[in-house]
Design an enzyme around this catalytic site. Structure first.
Site, mmCIF file in Angstrom:
data_model
loop_
_atom_site.group_PDB
_atom_site.id
_atom_site.type_symbol
_atom_site.label_atom_id
_atom_site.label_comp_id
_atom_site.label_asym_id
_atom_site.label_seq_id
_atom_site.Cartn_x
_atom_site.Cartn_y
_atom_site.Cartn_z
ATOM 1 N N SER A 147 2.314 -14.011 32.909
ATOM 2 C CA SER A 147 3.472 -14.087 33.887
ATOM 3 C C SER A 147 3.510 -15.502 34.216
ATOM 4 O O SER A 147 4.628 -15.761 34.627
ATOM 5 C CB SER A 147 2.843 -13.043 35.042
ATOM 6 O OG SER A 147 1.745 -13.780 35.583
ATOM 7 N N SER A 154 0.789 -12.379 38.209
ATOM 8 C CA SER A 154 -0.502 -11.733 38.046
ATOM 9 C C SER A 154 -1.735 -12.960 38.283
ATOM 10 O O SER A 154 -2.711 -12.554 38.442
ATOM 11 C CB SER A 154 -0.642 -10.953 37.024
ATOM 12 O OG SER A 154 -0.781 -11.742 35.671
ATOM 13 N N GLY A 155 -1.230 -13.980 38.002
ATOM 14 C CA GLY A 155 -2.223 -14.959 37.938
ATOM 15 C C GLY A 155 -2.554 -15.402 36.332
ATOM 16 O O GLY A 155 -3.295 -16.368 36.129
ATOM 17 N N GLY A 156 -2.194 -14.607 35.587
ATOM 18 C CA GLY A 156 -2.652 -14.474 34.231
ATOM 19 C C GLY A 156 -1.632 -15.556 33.341
ATOM 20 O O GLY A 156 -0.485 -16.167 33.767
ATOM 21 N N HIS A 208 -3.807 -4.975 0.746
ATOM 22 C CA HIS A 208 -3.388 -5.408 2.159
ATOM 23 C C HIS A 208 -3.517 -7.200 1.895
ATOM 24 O O HIS A 208 -4.683 -7.752 2.130
ATOM 25 C CB HIS A 208 -4.246 -5.081 3.385
ATOM 26 C CG HIS A 208 -3.890 -3.407 3.138
ATOM 27 N ND1 HIS A 208 -2.829 -3.117 4.337
ATOM 28 C CD2 HIS A 208 -4.233 -2.439 2.819
ATOM 29 C CE1 HIS A 208 -2.873 -1.783 4.125
ATOM 30 N NE2 HIS A 208 -3.849 -1.580 3.282
ATOM 31 N N GLU A 232 -2.523 -9.101 4.498
ATOM 32 C CA GLU A 232 -2.721 -9.490 5.847
ATOM 33 C C GLU A 232 -4.008 -9.697 6.408
ATOM 34 O O GLU A 232 -4.319 -10.379 7.330
ATOM 35 C CB GLU A 232 -1.675 -8.644 6.616
ATOM 36 C CG GLU A 232 -2.315 -7.374 6.681
ATOM 37 C CD GLU A 232 -1.949 -6.113 5.936
ATOM 38 O OE1 GLU A 232 -1.777 -5.074 6.066
ATOM 39 O OE2 GLU A 232 -1.376 -6.729 4.587
ATOM 40 N N CYS A 262 0.932 -1.162 0.096
ATOM 41 C CA CYS A 262 -0.031 -0.062 0.052
ATOM 42 C C CYS A 262 0.778 1.380 0.021
ATOM 43 O O CYS A 262 1.313 1.641 -0.826
ATOM 44 C CB CYS A 262 -1.041 0.034 1.180
ATOM 45 S SG CYS A 262 -2.484 1.224 1.059
#
Length: 508
Positions: free
Chosen positions: A225, A220-222, A166, A168, A78
């Site tokens: 991490s 963090s519990g996520g 594009h 993508e 583009c």
């Protein structure tokens, strides 16, 4: 490591180029057009992104391609395609009709390596206000649509390819095939960047980088991490010290639940109750960026205090991932800063720890694949993303413990409901927002004037783009009824039907 370099001119689609290339098991990095890194032998090719600018604008982005053009394979998308034409002496003019949306390639030169095996009439996605009117003499036409003659070209004598559409985006049906033609056939990348190879390489790098040093990591519990902790644990074992901070902005009962979930993972985890410190620094703060920065600074202060209790700690580990980095950076031209992230941007001078970020190069879905590779439990792997500043950025306006309690109760009903009705795993991220709005209601024979909450659920692959989840009406009705009846202080529930872009997933 073999790398494709993506130069960002500010397109909303730049991150999608990276995502698609990584789907091909090829590593790539995004860099600002005016901050091109030192090119090493590992760089196998370069992609120029689109841009909100016209190449004819007075302040249009102008990259220095002297070390790239003609030396490395290059794909210009583009804006990139239009810039190369203008740079070469051709003409780029405003389109008579704005070219935005689906189009079909009426002419395709299948002998060109970029377009190998692309089907006749292949659908592509156009998104540009300018168009190429005339190309320089040595620019060879390789594809056209019925309205765009120079939909694609190659510069003769170079492995420089350019397209005005594009590849993508999903609307370009064979876009991934074109990107594969470029990165595999033209750039000769070997598609070896897999979760297994990432784990092996990262653990080896961490061992070499950290040696016998001690590392403190904020859990963090996520997913992010947790995966970072497991990688570090495999690399340095007992030298990793994990700290899980209760900042008073977590989900209901999350502090206790997360500590319990880490018990059988072999991690050395310490829980720290710092709720009051966070409430104190947030008192009266309403600006979202100031909230984030106050929370980030307080996190650092808490980690600094805890780190001092561990002898000879040298490093602070963080679960920073690639979207955090991208969204926190802004230069002239490339994507504007959407929001700062509390774990991006370095440490204050007084904190004498170096930063290690094992996941800094990964998108969220890649983190999950790495987590699965190293055996992370599914209940952690499948957890929705949760913002680092927690409920502070889901409470619009100032933060009080009372507001946090209201939102925790609302969120608990909503997330619990998604799990109970089999909807949790169909949603990328969900939560509730407490709005700085009060509305009139009636409960029994009494008139009420209480808070409004907004429920938010989105579907996404990596969080860079997202669509609102079309949750069943009867489910939303049940959630609204429960929230209003069970959470004191709320008398109205609304559902957010905005997609990203133009909205963001979080409200602040």
């Amino acid at each position: 490591m073999q790398t494709i370099l993506i130069l960002d001119f500010g397109s909303q689609y730049t991150q999608l180029i990276a995502r698609k290339i990584r789907e091909l098991n090829v590593y790539c990095e995004i860099h600002a057009y005016n901050k091109i890194p030192q090119l090493t032998a590992d760089v196998k090719g370069v992609v120029l992104s689109g841009s909100p600018y016209s190449c004819n604008d007075a302040h249009a982005p102008v990259p220095d391609l002297s070390q790239i053009k003609g030396r490395l394979p290059m794909l210009a998308v583009c804006y990139g395609a239009q810039y190369l034409v203008k740079m070469g002496g051709g003409n780029v003019l405003p389109s008579k009709i704005r070219e935005y949306g689906r189009a079909n390639l009426q002419y395709i030169d299948n002998s060109n390596p970029l377009l190998k095996d692309i089907s006749p009439n292949s659908q592509v996605w156009m998104s540009h206000g300018d168009t190429i009117e005339r190309v320089p003499q040595n620019y060879k036409l390789i594809c056209s649509t019925d309205t765009v003659k120079y939909a694609g070209y190659q510069i003769e004598g170079e492995q420089t390819y350019a397209i005005q559409f594009h590849p993508e985006v999903s609307h370009s049906i064979e876009g991934l095939k074109m990107l594969r033609n470029f990165v595999v056939d033209i750039c000769h990348c070997d598609q070896s960047w897999t979760p297994a190879s990432f784990v092996e390489t990262t653990i080896a790098d961490l061992r070499q980088k950290l040696g016998n040093d001690k590392v403190v990591l904020g859990l963090s519990g996520g997913v992010d991490s947790s995966v970072a902790a497991m990688l570090l644990n495999k690399a340095i074992g007992k030298n990793l010290h994990c700290i899980f901070v209760d900042n008073g902005l977590l989900r209901k009962n999350e502090f206790e639940n997360v500590l319990e979930s880490y018990k059988d993972m072999g991690l050395n985890v310490k829980g720290v109750d710092a709720k009051q410190k966070f409430y104190d620094v947030l008192k009266g703060v309403t600006d979202p960026e100031k909230k984030r920065k106050a929370i980030g600074k307080t996190f650092i202060d808490v980690f600094d205090e805890e780190a001092k209790q561990i002898t000879d700690v040298k490093w602070l580990a963080q679960g920073t991932i690639y979207p955090d980095v991208i969204e926190s950076l802004s230069v002239k031209g490339p994507s504007a800063t959407i929001k700062s992230h509390h774990n991006v941007g370095g440490l204050p001078d007084y904190m004498k720890l170096k930063i290690v970020e094992p996941l800094r190069s990964l998108f969220k879905d890649e983190v999950r694949r790495v987590g699965r590779q190293i055996g992370l439990k599914n209940d952690l792997l499948s957890r929705h993303p949760f913002p680092g500043p927690g409920l502070a950025i889901r409470i619009l306006g100032d933060i009080t413990p009372q507001k946090v309690e209201i939102l925790q109760n609302v969120d608990n009903i909503f997330i619990g409901g998604l799990k109970e009705h089999g909807l949790y795993d169909k949603v990328w991220q969900a939560g509730a927002m407490l709005l700085p709005v009060q509305s009139v209601g009636v409960m029994g024979d009494e008139r009420t004037y209480e808070n409004v909450v907004a429920l938010r659920a989105v579907e996404s692959n990596d969080g860079m783009t997202a669509d609102w989840s079309h949750l069943p009406y009867d489910f939303l009705a049940k959630m609204s009824n429960r929230i209003i009846n069970e959470v004191k202080g709320v008398n109205r529930v609304v559902y957010d039907i905005s997609s990203k872009p133009p909205a963001t997933i979080e409200w602040e």
